[in-house]
Design a protein around this motif. Structure first.
Motif, PDB file in Angstrom:
ATOM      1  N   LEU A  35     -29.395 -17.181  45.751  1.00 54.96           N
ATOM      2  CA  LEU A  35     -30.311 -17.362  44.631  1.00 54.96           C
ATOM      3  C   LEU A  35     -31.347 -18.434  44.963  1.00 54.96           C
ATOM      4  CD1 LEU A  35     -30.710 -16.239  41.766  1.00 54.96           C
ATOM      5  CD2 LEU A  35     -29.183 -18.021  40.916  1.00 54.96           C
ATOM      6  N   ARG A  36     -30.889 -19.517  45.592  1.00 51.71           N
ATOM      7  CA  ARG A  36     -31.786 -20.614  45.977  1.00 51.71           C
ATOM      8  C   ARG A  36     -32.865 -20.111  46.929  1.00 51.71           C
ATOM      9  NH1 ARG A  36     -28.198 -23.891  48.500  1.00 51.71           N
ATOM     10  NH2 ARG A  36     -27.460 -24.676  46.516  1.00 51.71           N
ATOM     11  N   ALA A  37     -32.439 -19.295  47.906  1.00 47.43           N
ATOM     12  CA  ALA A  37     -33.391 -18.768  48.895  1.00 47.43           C
ATOM     13  C   ALA A  37     -34.427 -17.875  48.221  1.00 47.43           C
ATOM     14  CB  ALA A  37     -32.638 -17.995  49.975  1.00 47.43           C
ATOM     15  N   LEU A  38     -33.974 -17.070  47.256  1.00 44.21           N
ATOM     16  CA  LEU A  38     -34.900 -16.174  46.549  1.00 44.21           C
ATOM     17  C   LEU A  38     -35.899 -16.961  45.703  1.00 44.21           C
ATOM     18  CD1 LEU A  38     -35.276 -13.003  45.437  1.00 44.21           C
ATOM     19  CD2 LEU A  38     -34.406 -14.140  43.383  1.00 44.21           C
ATOM     20  N   ALA A 178     -36.945 -37.279  37.086  1.00 46.56           N
ATOM     21  CA  ALA A 178     -35.484 -37.219  37.011  1.00 46.56           C
ATOM     22  C   ALA A 178     -34.974 -38.250  35.999  1.00 46.56           C
ATOM     23  CB  ALA A 178     -34.867 -37.475  38.388  1.00 46.56           C
ATOM     24  N   LEU A 179     -35.520 -39.446  36.068  1.00 47.00           N
ATOM     25  CA  LEU A 179     -35.168 -40.495  35.111  1.00 47.00           C
ATOM     26  C   LEU A 179     -35.548 -40.061  33.694  1.00 47.00           C
ATOM     27  CD1 LEU A 179     -33.936 -43.322  35.239  1.00 47.00           C
ATOM     28  CD2 LEU A 179     -36.184 -44.234  35.844  1.00 47.00           C
TER      29      LEU A 179
ATOM     30  N   LEU B 103     -31.221 -26.938  43.088  1.00 48.52           N
ATOM     31  CA  LEU B 103     -32.226 -25.879  43.163  1.00 48.52           C
ATOM     32  C   LEU B 103     -33.624 -26.458  42.970  1.00 48.52           C
ATOM     33  CD1 LEU B 103     -31.890 -22.809  43.460  1.00 48.52           C
ATOM     34  CD2 LEU B 103     -32.030 -22.636  40.993  1.00 48.52           C
ATOM     35  N   LEU B 104     -33.765 -27.370  42.002  1.00 49.91           N
ATOM     36  CA  LEU B 104     -35.074 -27.982  41.743  1.00 49.91           C
ATOM     37  C   LEU B 104     -35.527 -28.829  42.934  1.00 49.91           C
ATOM     38  CD1 LEU B 104     -34.542 -28.770  37.979  1.00 49.91           C
ATOM     39  CD2 LEU B 104     -36.419 -27.395  38.884  1.00 49.91           C
ATOM     40  N   VAL B 105     -34.566 -29.458  43.612  1.00 50.17           N
ATOM     41  CA  VAL B 105     -34.899 -30.209  44.827  1.00 50.17           C
ATOM     42  C   VAL B 105     -35.386 -29.238  45.906  1.00 50.17           C
ATOM     43  CG1 VAL B 105     -33.953 -31.572  46.741  1.00 50.17           C
ATOM     44  CG2 VAL B 105     -33.364 -32.157  44.377  1.00 50.17           C
ATOM     45  N   LEU B 110     -38.051 -31.659  42.182  1.00 47.92           N
ATOM     46  CA  LEU B 110     -37.404 -32.966  42.008  1.00 47.92           C
ATOM     47  C   LEU B 110     -37.343 -33.622  43.385  1.00 47.92           C
ATOM     48  CD1 LEU B 110     -34.234 -32.616  39.710  1.00 47.92           C
ATOM     49  CD2 LEU B 110     -36.328 -33.867  39.212  1.00 47.92           C
ATOM     50  N   LYS B 111     -37.592 -34.931  43.411  1.00 57.60           N
ATOM     51  CA  LYS B 111     -37.555 -35.638  44.688  1.00 57.60           C
ATOM     52  C   LYS B 111     -36.256 -36.420  44.826  1.00 57.60           C
ATOM     53  CE  LYS B 111     -41.485 -37.754  44.053  1.00 57.60           C
ATOM     54  NZ  LYS B 111     -42.605 -38.697  44.245  1.00 57.60           N
TER      55      LYS B 111
END
Lengths: 253, 253
Positions: A35-38, A178-179, B103-105, B110-111
């Motif tokens: 899924l990540r690759a897609l 993110a924070l 996934l966002l990274v 996201l960093k």
């Protein structure tokens, strides 16, 4: 899925805290990798293939795929539109996490005081980062405006609104999405617990003065780009906050 | 669901950070209220009514209900067992959040540096809380044992394992399940980015000595119940960590 469940049990230590050996845990498998690759190849706004096609393309079961897609919807990475399909959004929205934490609070599994402690840690870090990353005049102005209004208002909902405006500007000054995500999540759960209302602010002139002062100190430290002072000011702020919430706010009484 | 989507857009400020007016947002509705009331009555381990019954009981659509149930599964509040049903677990597991952040990274949304900053804020707070909440001899002993082993090992995976063991004990010493949840989530995402391996520790005797020292300082401060020293020690620890990750670790070179 009973094997998954026994895995989850094994990850819970005797103290009752969830402390998995690897936090990637049950989602760290070939489905996630595929899924990540897609998703990595798609641009924001792109429509995903339908579930059946996607499951075939990735070579995974539709049920397993659906779980991941729902999960990603709950944090804003994907968005489903009725009758149209699922779209890649690439955002990061804390609503789902707030809903879950709120439920755990209602069921007595999470304490407000524990969540408040997390919030303190995040806001302290936000202030330190805001005081280290270069000046942001617009956000300083926004914080000053909120604190000025906080000093002039006595109606609890109005005061809460200005307080929220101040803290959102502080978090934005840290320039860290993110924070911001985690701070928003914590604020979402704790908002209902804010108890500025237990104080009659009209009768607490010294208290009101202090309330404005602890916020102003944070702004001054961020403006002066002094991370140590910013950290200290946030701790002073939450120390006062705690006294207000616990009703131990007896200035001049 | 296109109305939900425009709502999400309105909640995104120009800086691109998700900053909803109310973080309860799209899950703050009558479905959540009904579900909360139902789950509140159940004990951990109880089986939920099946989806159709539950939707009828709560008076909501099955689709909407399924979204909430999936969301609660992803954070461990509910657990589905194939062919058996959905059970109330009342746990709080960061796996789902780790999957989404990971996934966002991967998608560049996201960093790692931003996530690392959140981690610093959480660990600093954990150390402060551990240094304020009374002594925990077993966890102090666990931290000392991990740091001792860290000093004796030179193989990167082994060093990482001892480092993780130290940090898990520190978080447990804070005795705050909410803090543990978030710290585990951050650790899960950042674990892959840990780059102790870029340093040849056998050749960096001073570096290795410093590495052990910054960890030992945290333990000493927690044992002495000195929150200020604990906070300072965590900052020193991450300052060294940053130098290691950035490869600016040139002692004696």
């Amino acid at each position: 899925m009973s094997d998954e469940r026994s895995g989850a049990d094994a990850e819970t230590d005797p103290s009752g805290s969830p402390t998995p050996e690897s936090a990637q845990g049950r989602f760290d498998d070939e489905i996630s990798t595929a899924l990540r690759a897609l998703l990595h190849q798609l641009e924001p706004g792109a429509r995903l293939p339908n579930e059946r096609e996607l499951a075939e393309e990735l070579g995974v079961s539709r049920n397993a795929l659906r779980d991941r897609v729902r999960l990603l919807e709950s944090v804003g990475v994907l968005a489903r539109r009725q009758g149209s399909g699922t779209y890649l959004e690439k955002t990061f929205n804390p609503d789902g996490l707030v809903f879950a934490m709120d439920l755990l609070v209602a069921m007595g599994q999470l304490k407000h005081s524990d969540l408040q402690s997390v919030r303190v840690g995040l806001e302290r870090q936000a202030a330190i980062q805001a005081a280290s990353g270069g000046s942001k005049p617009e956000l300083i102005a926004e914080m000053r405006s909120a604190v000025e209004a906080l000093g002039e208002k006595y109606d609890t909902p109005e005061m809460v609104r200005e307080d929220v405006r101040f803290h959102r500007a502080l978090i934005r000054a840290a320039d860290n999405p993110a924070l911001a995500f985690f701070a928003d999540a914590l604020r979402g759960v704790l908002e209902r617990a804010t108890e500025m209302g237990t104080v009659n602010w009209r009768e607490q002139r010294i208290g009101k003065h202090l309330l404005v002062a602890v916020h102003a100190d944070i702004i001054d430290a961020v403006e002066a780009q002094d991370p140590e002072a910013a950290s200290h000011a946030v701790d002073e702020h939450f120390s006062l906050h705690e006294r207000v919430v616990r009703g131990k706010f007896g200035f001049g009484a």
